[in-house]
Enzyme design. Structure first.
Site, PDB file in Angstrom:
ATOM      1  N   SER A 393     -16.707  69.617  25.587  1.00 56.82           N
ATOM      2  CA  SER A 393     -15.873  68.451  25.303  1.00 56.82           C
ATOM      3  C   SER A 393     -14.687  68.771  24.400  1.00 56.82           C
ATOM      4  CB  SER A 393     -16.731  67.358  24.642  1.00 56.82           C
ATOM      5  OG  SER A 393     -17.369  67.866  23.475  1.00 56.82           O
ATOM      6  N   ASP A 695     -14.631  60.759  16.384  1.00 57.99           N
ATOM      7  CA  ASP A 695     -15.838  59.981  16.673  1.00 57.99           C
ATOM      8  C   ASP A 695     -17.077  60.562  16.013  1.00 57.99           C
ATOM      9  OD1 ASP A 695     -16.082  62.287  18.107  1.00 57.99           O
ATOM     10  OD2 ASP A 695     -16.304  61.354  20.074  1.00 57.99           O
ATOM     11  N   HIS A 698     -15.792  65.019  17.537  1.00 58.52           N
ATOM     12  CA  HIS A 698     -14.541  65.580  18.030  1.00 58.52           C
ATOM     13  C   HIS A 698     -13.386  65.258  17.083  1.00 58.52           C
ATOM     14  CE1 HIS A 698     -17.171  64.641  21.528  1.00 58.52           C
ATOM     15  NE2 HIS A 698     -16.896  65.914  21.800  1.00 58.52           N
TER      16      HIS A 698
END
Length: 754
Positions: A393, A695, A698
């Site tokens: 991610s 968040d 990240h």
């Protein structure tokens, strides 16, 4: 192989035919035997019928219709008890036989006739079966003939395939010869151009000196070119100045310093050219490329400072007396420092350079960035025309949400103004890297609509791991697209490009050997089981993670990949999510609120990763393996966010719960959930530009921009070198400083990162 199969099948068919013919022969013999027996019985029956008819036509001596065949009895009065039947007694002493009545004879005849008809019908049935068997045999023969015909066709196809392979290999050989001739032509043109440039430089030097005899010095690697250009310079000078050709003495003992060397990247250097001096040494003309470009730079400097483009290239105006740091004209410009602008591209364009030109591309990259603004980016684009990324991610640009469409806001709110497949409010580090190299954002490989792969592809997906997952996405949240799957996708992508040829949205097949291959993966391998098995448990399989990355580099190297950039792991002990979820006590927190034990474990893995990359570099002599220390950059961001214009280090922007971390593991960013009867929503803050963490896991767009610029600076590169190979065989070395420099906000930006 096909021939052997055909021979085996023919053997089986022959055996079947032999068995079939033997059975047919046995059936024919049985049929003939039955036929003969039936004929014999029919003949006996006919004889009996004829005899009966003859006996019936003879005059009887009594009312009997029977007889024994030996004449009548002399005593006709015997047997009168039954006038219908006469009991005959032979004279041979045998018991007498009773003659048959007409009814009995008729019934016997009917039985014989019925038996005959039945056997005849059976005979016909067997004959029909024999005909069917014969037809099947004929069908079998036709099938065998068709099989042989198809086998011959298959062999012809095999021969054509072999011919095609031979022709293709011949085409490849001819193509290789053609490319070799092209390279030789390019080398010749380059050397010829170098010769003319050397001659031109010496001509202008002679005009400046106006001496009948001069001493000339050059770089040792340019000595051959200088010798070849002597005549050109002397004749041109004689013609233009109207004098006799001067005497030129080449100094074969003292040479000008070479370009940036592999041993010392920051020592004295000369990009090319010559230095001319009079014999007495009183007059010296430094006519090198560096000197000439310095003149151009000083001449153009006022124009650069006054132009509108200065907003992209701020120049230092004065020093801050309190800190000694240079101050710039604008704080938001993408290029804050001339000393920083060439670092990445000096390294990138120097990789595997043939070093045949007078001035290496690295030196021109630095100087032309200053003089001609974006020329560095153009050259970098030429050097790395594409990026192929493998990751999770931290570098996913939409692959996961292309496979599982469900992304919602507030992701993408800062830059894209809508969800854009990234687990952040804007761009990831990979986006900034592509932008700095002059490339568009990478399209995710799994995205079927709107993708453009002409400049590379992104195989990363959210929640991916290096090792193969042993559970389902819907059970553990781990993506099925592990590093091995991403490598398979890369191989499939490359094969399709070679099959389909050049198309608008596909890269050239020659791009794979020139592209940059980046790896930003491994975080989920480290953290997914951390709460369950602890640090020591995770450490047991971390060598497998590092080895899998090395094996993937080897596999890519085998398909022409040569330049690899591997990002190490970030300090997860500073992540708000793990500060909330992982077990720890206050004694495990450092002065900045980060967990010491977990960060130390990450450092141990990063050391292991670097050692593994050093080993793989020693095994791949023509590869350039770059270890990127993002850990140090991110650690400073989490510990000192205020130094970079940010406010919050270990607090998430998008979350719920408030407090020091603003993170609730039950409600992820953008989601809502009813907890204890209360609706809870994880909303985004109004000022993500002030946060390091988006968040809880990240980074924000603002933090990613700082991280990317620190990487592009070059101070956090560590081109790994393994083995004992000579330095000139490897890439340009950027030595890592003993202690990372402070991340000055004005010393980051390298490309036009808006």
């Amino acid at each position: 192989m096909a021939g052997r199969k055909v021979e085996a099948l023919e053997g089986e068919l022959g055996q079947l035919k032999t068995d079939f013919e033997e059975k047919i022969s046995d059936f024919q013999n049985q049929f003939s035997s039955i036929h003969e027996k039936m004929d014999g019985r029919f003949a006996a029956l006919e004889d009996l019928m004829k005899k009966m008819i003859d006996d019936k036509q003879k005059p009887a001596s009594s009312e009997t219709i029977g007889g024994h065949g030996r004449g009548g009895d002399p005593n006709p009065s015997r047997g009168r008890e039954n006038p219908e039947v006469e009991v005959l007694e032979g004279d041979d002493g045998m018991p007498p036989l009773e003659p048959l009545s007409r009814e009995e004879l008729s019934r016997g005849y009917d039985r014989q006739e019925a038996e005959y008809v039945g056997r005849r019908e059976e005979f016909y049935r067997r004959g029909a079966g024999f005909e069917r068997t014969q037809r099947r045999g004929a069908d079998f023969e036709r099938g065998r003939a068709d099989f042989h015909s198809r086998g011959a066709d298959f062999e012809r196809i095999q021969r054509r395939g072999a011919d095609f392979e031979g022709r293709r290999e011949e085409i490849h050989r001819r193509g290789a010869d053609f490319e070799g001739n092209q390279r030789r032509g390019d080398d010749f043109e380059g050397r010829r151009g170098d010769s003319f440039r050397i001659g031109s430089l010496r001509f202008w030097g002679l005009l400046r000196l106006k001496e009948p005899a001069v001493l000339l010095r050059c770089r040792e690697e340019d000595l051959e070119l200088v010798d070849g250009a002597v005549h050109i310079a002397k004749q041109e000078y004689a013609e233009k100045a109207g004098v006799h050709p001067p005497e030129i003495i080449i100094d074969n003992h003292v040479y000008l310093p070479s370009s940036h060397g592999y041993h010392d990247a920051h020592g004295h250097f000369c990009s090319g050219g010559v230095v001319l001096a009079s014999r007495d040494g009183k007059i010296v003309c430094e006519n090198t490329l560096d000197a000439r470009l310095e003149v151009v730079f000083r001449k153009k400097l006022p124009e650069v400072q006054e132009s509108k483009v200065a907003s992209f290239f701020p120049l230092p105006t004065h020093d801050d007396k309190s800190t000694g740091a240079p101050q710039y004209q604008t704080a938001e410009s993408p290029l804050h420092s001339f000393r920083i602008s060439g670092n990445l591209f000096t390294y990138a364009m120097g990789l595997r350079s043939r070093r045949r030109s007078l001035a290496p591309p690295a030196v021109f990259g630095f100087l032309l960035t200053v003089l001609f603004f974006f020329a560095t980016l153009t050259e970098a684009r030429r050097r790395f025309p594409a990026i192929f990324n493998f990751g999770d991610s931290n570098s996913d640009t939409g692959g996961f949400w292309a496979a599982f469409p469900a992304q919602r806001g507030p992701n993408g709110m800062t830059y894209f103004k809508k969800p854009a497949g990234r687990a952040t409010d804007g761009r990831v580090v990979l986006d900034f890297l592509a932008q700095a190299l002059g490339l568009p954002f990478l399209s995710p490989y799994l995205q079927s609509i709107g993708s453009n792969f002409s400049h590379g592809a992104n195989f990363a997906t959210l929640a991916s791991t290096v090792l193969l997952p042993n559970t389902s996405l819907f059970v553990s949240g781990i993506s099925p697209f592990s590093l091995a799957i991403q490598l398979n996708q890369m191989n499939e992508f490359r094969e399709r490009v070679f099959e389909m040829g050049t198309q608008d949205n596909l890269p050239s097949k020659h791009i794979f050997g020139k592209a940059l291959y980046t790896f930003d993966i491994g975080q989920n391998d480290f953290t997914s089981n951390l709460a369950a098995i602890g640090i020591e448990g995770v450490k047991q399989y971390l060598p497998q993670v590092a080895n899998q990355i090395a094996w993937t580099i080897k596999d890519l190297y085998n398909i022409e990949a040569r330049t690899f950039m591997v990002f190490n792991l970030a300090p997860i002990g500073c992540y708000p999510a793990f500060l909330t979820q992982l077990p720890h006590d206050n004694s495990d927190l450092d002065e900045y609120g980060c967990m010491i034990s977990y960060n130390n474990a990450v450092v141990d893995y990063n050391k292991l990763l670097k050692e593994t990359l050093q080993q793989i570099q020693s095994e791949l002599p023509n590869a350039s393996v770059i270890y990127v220390d993002t850990h140090s950059v991110k650690l400073q961001l989490y510990q000192h966010p205020q130094n970079y214009g940010l406010k919050h280090g270990t607090k998430a922007c998008c979350g719920c719960g408030g407090g020091a971390y603003n993170y609730n593991p039950q409600v992820f960013c953008g989601n809502n959930k009813k907890i204890k009867g209360i609706d809870v929503t994880a909303n985004a803050c109004s000022d993500p530009q002030n946060y390091v963490s988006w968040d809880g896991i990240h980074a924000t767009d603002a933090a990613n921009k700082i991280i990317a610029n620190a990487i592009l600076n070059g101070s956090y590169f560590d081109p790994v070198k393994g083995g004992t190979k000579p330095a000139q065989e490897g890439p340009v070395v950027y030595r890592r400083r003993a202690k990372p420099p402070p991340l000055e906000p004005t010393a980051f930006e390298v490309g036009p990162l808006s």
